[in-house]
Design a protein around this motif. Structure first.
Motif, PDB file in Angstrom:
ATOM      1  N   LEU A 107       0.830  -1.201   0.000  1.00 46.25           N
ATOM      2  CA  LEU A 107       0.000   0.000   0.000  1.00 46.25           C
ATOM      3  C   LEU A 107       0.866   1.252   0.000  1.00 46.25           C
ATOM      4  N   ARG A 108       1.964   1.213   0.746  1.00 45.52           N
ATOM      5  CA  ARG A 108       2.862   2.374   0.782  1.00 45.52           C
ATOM      6  C   ARG A 108       3.463   2.647  -0.593  1.00 45.52           C
ATOM      7  N   LYS A 109       3.864   1.597  -1.303  1.00 46.84           N
ATOM      8  CA  LYS A 109       4.457   1.779  -2.624  1.00 46.84           C
ATOM      9  C   LYS A 109       3.467   2.376  -3.615  1.00 46.84           C
ATOM     10  N   ALA A 110       2.189   2.086  -3.406  1.00 47.00           N
ATOM     11  CA  ALA A 110       1.165   2.581  -4.328  1.00 47.00           C
ATOM     12  C   ALA A 110       0.629   3.950  -3.928  1.00 47.00           C
ATOM     13  N   SER A 111       1.125   4.513  -2.821  1.00 46.40           N
ATOM     14  CA  SER A 111       0.588   5.766  -2.287  1.00 46.40           C
ATOM     15  C   SER A 111       1.499   6.944  -2.604  1.00 46.40           C
ATOM     16  N   LYS A 112       0.894   8.088  -2.815  1.00 49.27           N
ATOM     17  CA  LYS A 112       1.667   9.305  -3.077  1.00 49.27           C
ATOM     18  C   LYS A 112       2.315   9.831  -1.813  1.00 49.27           C
ATOM     19  N   GLN A 113       1.608   9.707  -0.679  1.00 50.86           N
ATOM     20  CA  GLN A 113       2.140  10.245   0.559  1.00 50.86           C
ATOM     21  C   GLN A 113       1.469   9.581   1.751  1.00 50.86           C
ATOM     22  N   VAL A 114       2.126   9.662   2.902  1.00 50.95           N
ATOM     23  CA  VAL A 114       1.553   9.272   4.185  1.00 50.95           C
ATOM     24  C   VAL A 114       1.491  10.548   5.012  1.00 50.95           C
ATOM     25  N   SER A 115       0.279  10.952   5.414  1.00 59.80           N
ATOM     26  CA  SER A 115       0.104  12.299   5.940  1.00 59.80           C
ATOM     27  C   SER A 115      -0.597  12.320   7.287  1.00 59.80           C
ATOM     28  N   ASP A 116      -0.455  13.460   7.967  1.00 53.93           N
ATOM     29  CA  ASP A 116      -1.278  13.730   9.133  1.00 53.93           C
ATOM     30  C   ASP A 116      -2.604  14.316   8.651  1.00 53.93           C
ATOM     31  N   VAL A 117      -3.482  14.664   9.590  1.00 50.83           N
ATOM     32  CA  VAL A 117      -4.821  15.124   9.217  1.00 50.83           C
ATOM     33  C   VAL A 117      -4.766  16.378   8.347  1.00 50.83           C
ATOM     34  N   VAL A 118      -4.013  17.380   8.778  1.00 46.78           N
ATOM     35  CA  VAL A 118      -3.969  18.649   8.051  1.00 46.78           C
ATOM     36  C   VAL A 118      -3.388  18.461   6.654  1.00 46.78           C
ATOM     37  N   SER A 119      -2.318  17.690   6.542  1.00 45.40           N
ATOM     38  CA  SER A 119      -1.692  17.474   5.233  1.00 45.40           C
ATOM     39  C   SER A 119      -2.611  16.697   4.304  1.00 45.40           C
ATOM     40  N   ALA A 120      -3.338  15.718   4.859  1.00 43.18           N
ATOM     41  CA  ALA A 120      -4.271  14.946   4.044  1.00 43.18           C
ATOM     42  C   ALA A 120      -5.419  15.824   3.556  1.00 43.18           C
ATOM     43  N   GLN A 121      -5.946  16.681   4.441  1.00 39.81           N
ATOM     44  CA  GLN A 121      -7.011  17.593   4.036  1.00 39.81           C
ATOM     45  C   GLN A 121      -6.524  18.563   2.965  1.00 39.81           C
ATOM     46  N   THR A 122      -5.312  19.065   3.124  1.00 37.44           N
ATOM     47  CA  THR A 122      -4.754  19.991   2.140  1.00 37.44           C
ATOM     48  C   THR A 122      -4.593  19.313   0.787  1.00 37.44           C
ATOM     49  N   ALA A 123      -4.116  18.071   0.796  1.00 36.36           N
ATOM     50  CA  ALA A 123      -3.930  17.335  -0.454  1.00 36.36           C
ATOM     51  C   ALA A 123      -5.258  17.089  -1.158  1.00 36.36           C
ATOM     52  N   LEU A 124      -6.308  16.809  -0.381  1.00 36.93           N
ATOM     53  CA  LEU A 124      -7.634  16.631  -0.970  1.00 36.93           C
ATOM     54  C   LEU A 124      -8.173  17.951  -1.518  1.00 36.93           C
ATOM     55  N   ALA A 125      -8.001  19.018  -0.748  1.00 37.73           N
ATOM     56  CA  ALA A 125      -8.545  20.321  -1.140  1.00 37.73           C
ATOM     57  C   ALA A 125      -7.883  20.856  -2.401  1.00 37.73           C
ATOM     58  N   THR A 126      -6.589  20.605  -2.563  1.00 40.06           N
ATOM     59  CA  THR A 126      -5.857  21.124  -3.718  1.00 40.06           C
ATOM     60  C   THR A 126      -5.900  20.188  -4.915  1.00 40.06           C
ATOM     61  N   GLY A 127      -6.452  18.991  -4.726  1.00 42.66           N
ATOM     62  CA  GLY A 127      -6.503  18.031  -5.818  1.00 42.66           C
ATOM     63  C   GLY A 127      -5.222  17.250  -6.004  1.00 42.66           C
ATOM     64  N   GLU A 128      -4.304  17.368  -5.050  1.00 40.65           N
ATOM     65  CA  GLU A 128      -3.043  16.626  -5.147  1.00 40.65           C
ATOM     66  C   GLU A 128      -3.286  15.127  -5.060  1.00 40.65           C
ATOM     67  N   VAL A 129      -4.288  14.730  -4.280  1.00 38.26           N
ATOM     68  CA  VAL A 129      -4.702  13.331  -4.204  1.00 38.26           C
ATOM     69  C   VAL A 129      -6.216  13.268  -4.357  1.00 38.26           C
ATOM     70  N   ASP A 130      -6.705  12.122  -4.783  1.00 35.18           N
ATOM     71  CA  ASP A 130      -8.139  11.931  -4.973  1.00 35.18           C
ATOM     72  C   ASP A 130      -8.751  11.006  -3.929  1.00 35.18           C
ATOM     73  N   ILE A 131      -7.937  10.124  -3.359  1.00 39.43           N
ATOM     74  CA  ILE A 131      -8.430   9.130  -2.406  1.00 39.43           C
ATOM     75  C   ILE A 131      -7.497   9.098  -1.203  1.00 39.43           C
ATOM     76  N   VAL A 132      -8.078   9.058  -0.021  1.00 44.50           N
ATOM     77  CA  VAL A 132      -7.310   8.875   1.210  1.00 44.50           C
ATOM     78  C   VAL A 132      -7.783   7.581   1.866  1.00 44.50           C
ATOM     79  N   VAL A 133      -6.881   6.628   1.998  1.00 43.89           N
ATOM     80  CA  VAL A 133      -7.204   5.373   2.669  1.00 43.89           C
ATOM     81  C   VAL A 133      -7.103   5.590   4.177  1.00 43.89           C
ATOM     82  N   GLY A 134      -8.143   5.218   4.893  1.00 45.73           N
ATOM     83  CA  GLY A 134      -8.142   5.422   6.333  1.00 45.73           C
ATOM     84  C   GLY A 134      -8.764   6.729   6.754  1.00 45.73           C
ATOM     85  N   GLY A 135      -9.376   7.436   5.808  1.00 50.79           N
ATOM     86  CA  GLY A 135     -10.050   8.682   6.142  1.00 50.79           C
ATOM     87  C   GLY A 135     -11.459   8.416   6.643  1.00 50.79           C
TER      88      GLY A 135
END
Length: 257
Positions: A107-135
Protein backbone atom coordinates in the motif's frame (compact mmCIF):
# COMPACT_ATOMS: atom_id res chain seq x y z
CA UNK A 1 2.20 -49.06 1.23
CA UNK A 2 2.33 -46.37 -1.43
CA UNK A 3 0.67 -43.07 -0.38
CA UNK A 4 -1.96 -43.23 -3.14
CA UNK A 5 -2.85 -46.84 -2.39
CA UNK A 6 -4.67 -45.94 0.82
CA UNK A 7 -6.14 -42.51 0.14
CA UNK A 8 -8.06 -41.74 -3.04
CA UNK A 9 -7.93 -38.15 -4.26
CA UNK A 10 -11.20 -36.34 -4.93
CA UNK A 11 -10.59 -32.94 -6.49
CA UNK A 12 -12.92 -30.19 -5.28
CA UNK A 13 -11.47 -27.86 -7.91
CA UNK A 14 -8.55 -28.29 -10.26
CA UNK A 15 -7.25 -24.75 -9.80
CA UNK A 16 -8.04 -22.17 -7.12
CA UNK A 17 -6.07 -19.05 -6.28
CA UNK A 18 -6.49 -18.05 -2.68
CA UNK A 19 -5.71 -18.33 0.96
CA UNK A 20 -5.84 -21.40 3.18
CA UNK A 21 -9.44 -22.66 3.24
CA UNK A 22 -11.83 -22.26 6.13
CA UNK A 23 -14.42 -24.84 7.10
CA UNK A 24 -17.88 -23.70 8.19
CA UNK A 25 -21.52 -24.51 7.54
CA UNK A 26 -22.48 -21.92 4.91
CA UNK A 27 -25.98 -23.14 3.99
CA UNK A 28 -27.18 -24.39 7.37
CA UNK A 29 -27.42 -28.09 6.51
CA UNK A 30 -25.09 -29.15 9.32
CA UNK A 31 -22.23 -30.12 7.00
CA UNK A 32 -18.82 -28.37 6.93
CA UNK A 33 -18.39 -26.45 3.67
CA UNK A 34 -15.11 -25.09 2.32
CA UNK A 35 -14.57 -21.33 1.95
CA UNK A 36 -11.62 -19.82 0.14
CA UNK A 37 -10.85 -16.77 -1.95
CA UNK A 38 -8.29 -14.13 -2.79
CA UNK A 39 -7.73 -10.42 -2.62
CA UNK A 40 -5.59 -8.10 -4.68
CA UNK A 41 -1.94 -7.89 -3.65
CA UNK A 42 -2.39 -10.53 -0.96
CA UNK A 43 1.39 -10.97 -0.94
CA UNK A 44 2.45 -7.70 -2.52
CA UNK A 45 2.56 -6.64 -6.20
CA UNK A 46 4.68 -9.62 -7.31
CA UNK A 47 4.02 -12.28 -4.70
CA UNK A 48 1.08 -13.99 -6.44
CA UNK A 49 0.43 -15.44 -9.88
CA UNK A 50 -2.36 -12.91 -10.45
CA UNK A 51 -1.76 -10.05 -7.97
CA UNK A 52 -4.32 -7.78 -9.68
CA UNK A 53 -6.89 -10.47 -10.40
CA UNK A 54 -10.52 -10.07 -9.40
CA UNK A 55 -10.93 -10.58 -5.64
CA UNK A 56 -13.51 -13.15 -4.66
CA UNK A 57 -14.92 -15.37 -1.96
CA UNK A 58 -16.01 -18.86 -3.02
CA UNK A 59 -17.65 -21.73 -1.19
CA UNK A 60 -17.65 -25.42 -1.99
CA UNK A 61 -20.83 -26.82 -0.49
CA UNK A 62 -20.60 -30.35 0.84
CA UNK A 63 -23.29 -32.75 -0.40
CA UNK A 64 -23.87 -36.32 0.77
CA UNK A 65 -25.93 -38.65 -1.41
CA UNK A 66 -28.08 -41.57 -0.29
CA UNK A 67 -25.29 -43.99 -1.21
CA UNK A 68 -22.99 -42.02 1.18
CA UNK A 69 -20.92 -40.60 -1.67
CA UNK A 70 -19.62 -37.06 -1.21
CA UNK A 71 -19.41 -34.16 -3.63
CA UNK A 72 -18.75 -30.43 -3.43
CA UNK A 73 -20.84 -27.86 -5.29
CA UNK A 74 -18.97 -24.60 -6.09
CA UNK A 75 -20.67 -21.29 -5.33
CA UNK A 76 -19.24 -17.79 -5.87
CA UNK A 77 -20.29 -15.77 -2.81
CA UNK A 78 -18.72 -12.41 -3.61
CA UNK A 79 -16.57 -10.81 -6.30
CA UNK A 80 -15.73 -7.55 -4.57
CA UNK A 81 -14.47 -8.09 -1.05
CA UNK A 82 -12.01 -10.93 -1.40
CA UNK A 83 -10.39 -12.84 1.43
CA UNK A 84 -6.89 -12.60 2.76
CA UNK A 85 -5.35 -11.93 6.13
CA UNK A 86 -8.41 -13.23 8.03
CA UNK A 87 -7.31 -11.12 10.96
CA UNK A 88 -9.74 -9.31 13.24
CA UNK A 89 -8.29 -6.11 14.67
CA UNK A 90 -9.09 -7.20 18.22
CA UNK A 91 -6.87 -10.25 17.69
CA UNK A 92 -3.80 -8.32 16.53
CA UNK A 93 -0.76 -9.03 18.68
CA UNK A 94 2.99 -9.17 18.25
CA UNK A 95 2.75 -12.71 16.82
CA UNK A 96 -0.02 -12.05 14.27
CA UNK A 97 1.16 -8.58 13.23
CA UNK A 98 3.64 -9.84 10.57
CA UNK A 99 0.67 -10.98 8.46
CA UNK A 100 -0.04 -7.30 7.81
CA UNK A 101 3.46 -6.37 6.72
CA UNK A 102 3.27 -7.27 3.02
CA UNK A 103 -0.10 -5.53 2.45
CA UNK A 104 1.13 -2.46 4.34
CA UNK A 105 4.35 -2.20 2.35
CA UNK A 106 2.48 -2.73 -0.92
CA UNK A 107 0.00 0.00 0.00
CA UNK A 108 2.86 2.37 0.78
CA UNK A 109 4.46 1.78 -2.62
CA UNK A 110 1.17 2.58 -4.33
CA UNK A 111 0.59 5.77 -2.29
CA UNK A 112 1.67 9.30 -3.08
CA UNK A 113 2.14 10.24 0.56
CA UNK A 114 1.55 9.27 4.18
CA UNK A 115 0.10 12.30 5.94
CA UNK A 116 -1.28 13.73 9.13
CA UNK A 117 -4.82 15.12 9.22
CA UNK A 118 -3.97 18.65 8.05
CA UNK A 119 -1.69 17.47 5.23
CA UNK A 120 -4.27 14.95 4.04
CA UNK A 121 -7.01 17.59 4.04
CA UNK A 122 -4.75 19.99 2.14
CA UNK A 123 -3.93 17.34 -0.45
CA UNK A 124 -7.63 16.63 -0.97
CA UNK A 125 -8.55 20.32 -1.14
CA UNK A 126 -5.86 21.12 -3.72
CA UNK A 127 -6.50 18.03 -5.82
CA UNK A 128 -3.04 16.63 -5.15
CA UNK A 129 -4.70 13.33 -4.20
CA UNK A 130 -8.14 11.93 -4.97
CA UNK A 131 -8.43 9.13 -2.41
CA UNK A 132 -7.31 8.88 1.21
CA UNK A 133 -7.20 5.37 2.67
CA UNK A 134 -8.14 5.42 6.33
CA UNK A 135 -10.05 8.68 6.14
CA UNK A 136 -13.62 9.33 7.17
CA UNK A 137 -16.12 12.03 8.03
CA UNK A 138 -13.55 13.63 10.32
CA UNK A 139 -11.36 14.26 7.26
CA UNK A 140 -13.86 15.31 4.60
CA UNK A 141 -16.68 17.06 6.49
CA UNK A 142 -14.90 20.39 6.98
CA UNK A 143 -14.19 20.49 3.23
CA UNK A 144 -17.75 19.68 2.16
CA UNK A 145 -18.88 23.30 1.81
CA UNK A 146 -16.17 24.11 -0.74
CA UNK A 147 -16.07 20.67 -2.34
CA UNK A 148 -19.54 19.08 -2.26
CA UNK A 149 -18.39 16.16 -4.45
CA UNK A 150 -15.90 15.06 -1.80
CA UNK A 151 -17.33 12.16 0.17
CA UNK A 152 -16.38 9.25 2.40
CA UNK A 153 -17.51 5.67 2.88
CA UNK A 154 -16.57 2.34 4.44
CA UNK A 155 -15.73 -0.30 1.81
CA UNK A 156 -17.26 -3.76 1.77
CA UNK A 157 -14.02 -5.09 3.22
CA UNK A 158 -14.67 -3.06 6.38
CA UNK A 159 -12.81 -0.40 8.30
CA UNK A 160 -11.64 0.70 11.72
CA UNK A 161 -13.99 2.36 14.18
CA UNK A 162 -12.25 5.17 16.01
CA UNK A 163 -13.48 5.43 19.60
CA UNK A 164 -12.59 7.86 22.37
CA UNK A 165 -13.35 7.78 26.08
CA UNK A 166 -13.92 10.35 28.79
CA UNK A 167 -13.90 10.10 32.56
CA UNK A 168 -13.04 11.78 35.83
CA UNK A 169 -9.47 11.29 37.00
CA UNK A 170 -8.75 10.14 40.52
CA UNK A 171 -7.85 13.02 42.80
CA UNK A 172 -9.89 15.59 40.87
CA UNK A 173 -10.35 18.74 42.96
CA UNK A 174 -13.90 19.21 41.62
CA UNK A 175 -15.23 15.71 40.94
CA UNK A 176 -18.90 16.74 40.99
CA UNK A 177 -18.35 19.46 38.39
CA UNK A 178 -16.20 17.12 36.31
CA UNK A 179 -18.93 14.48 36.39
CA UNK A 180 -21.48 17.00 35.16
CA UNK A 181 -19.16 17.84 32.28
CA UNK A 182 -18.89 14.15 31.38
CA UNK A 183 -22.67 13.86 31.46
CA UNK A 184 -22.97 16.81 29.10
CA UNK A 185 -20.36 15.48 26.68
CA UNK A 186 -22.19 12.15 26.30
CA UNK A 187 -25.65 13.78 26.15
CA UNK A 188 -27.44 14.20 22.80
CA UNK A 189 -26.70 17.95 22.77
CA UNK A 190 -23.05 17.53 23.71
CA UNK A 191 -22.54 14.76 21.17
CA UNK A 192 -24.17 16.84 18.43
CA UNK A 193 -21.86 19.77 19.14
CA UNK A 194 -18.81 17.52 19.15
CA UNK A 195 -19.97 15.89 15.92
CA UNK A 196 -19.76 19.22 14.10
CA UNK A 197 -16.82 20.81 15.94
CA UNK A 198 -14.71 23.26 13.94
CA UNK A 199 -11.52 21.22 14.38
CA UNK A 200 -12.98 18.07 12.83
CA UNK A 201 -16.30 16.32 12.64
CA UNK A 202 -17.04 12.86 14.01
CA UNK A 203 -19.97 10.49 14.19
CA UNK A 204 -21.59 10.82 17.65
CA UNK A 205 -21.84 7.76 19.85
CA UNK A 206 -25.24 8.82 21.22
CA UNK A 207 -27.93 7.91 18.67
CA UNK A 208 -30.26 10.56 20.11
CA UNK A 209 -27.83 13.25 18.95
CA UNK A 210 -29.61 13.08 15.62
CA UNK A 211 -32.45 15.12 17.10
CA UNK A 212 -30.03 18.03 17.55
CA UNK A 213 -28.34 17.78 14.14
CA UNK A 214 -29.47 19.59 11.01
CA UNK A 215 -30.43 17.69 7.87
CA UNK A 216 -27.32 19.07 6.16
CA UNK A 217 -25.05 17.83 8.95
CA UNK A 218 -26.67 14.40 8.86
CA UNK A 219 -26.09 14.19 5.12
CA UNK A 220 -22.38 14.97 5.53
CA UNK A 221 -22.10 12.41 8.33
CA UNK A 222 -24.06 9.82 6.30
CA UNK A 223 -26.30 9.47 9.33
CA UNK A 224 -28.83 7.11 7.75
CA UNK A 225 -26.11 4.68 6.67
CA UNK A 226 -24.57 4.22 10.10
CA UNK A 227 -26.30 0.91 10.96
CA UNK A 228 -24.81 -0.65 7.82
CA UNK A 229 -21.41 0.94 8.42
CA UNK A 230 -21.29 -0.37 11.98
CA UNK A 231 -21.72 -3.96 10.78
CA UNK A 232 -18.53 -3.55 8.74
CA UNK A 233 -16.47 -1.62 11.29
CA UNK A 234 -14.05 -3.11 13.80
CA UNK A 235 -12.90 -1.44 16.98
CA UNK A 236 -9.38 -0.06 17.04
CA UNK A 237 -7.03 -2.57 18.71
CA UNK A 238 -5.77 -1.97 22.24
CA UNK A 239 -2.19 -3.28 22.06
CA UNK A 240 -0.08 -4.50 24.93
CA UNK A 241 3.48 -3.19 25.30
CA UNK A 242 5.03 -5.81 23.00
CA UNK A 243 2.41 -5.30 20.29
CA UNK A 244 2.67 -1.52 20.53
CA UNK A 245 6.42 -1.70 20.03
CA UNK A 246 6.04 -4.09 17.09
CA UNK A 247 3.41 -1.85 15.49
CA UNK A 248 5.61 1.23 15.81
CA UNK A 249 8.61 -0.63 14.39
CA UNK A 250 6.59 -1.81 11.38
CA UNK A 251 5.19 1.68 10.82
CA UNK A 252 8.67 3.22 10.96
CA UNK A 253 9.94 0.62 8.50
CA UNK A 254 7.06 1.45 6.16
CA UNK A 255 7.78 5.19 6.34
CA UNK A 256 11.46 4.64 5.60
CA UNK A 257 11.07 2.38 2.58
Amino acid sequence: MAPDARWKKHFVAQRVFGESPLFTDVDGDGLPDVITGKRRWAHGPTGDAEPNGTPYISAFLLRRAADKSVSYVPRRLDDQGGIGTQLVTADINAESLPKLKDPLMALRKASKQVSDVVSAQTALATGEVDIVVGGGEWLTAVLAADNPNLDWTIPKQGGLRWAQSIGVVAGSTQPDLALEFVKYIVSPEGQARLATASCYWGMPANAKAGDALSAEAKAVLRWDQQPDFLTRAQLYPIPDAATDTAMQDMWTEMLNQ
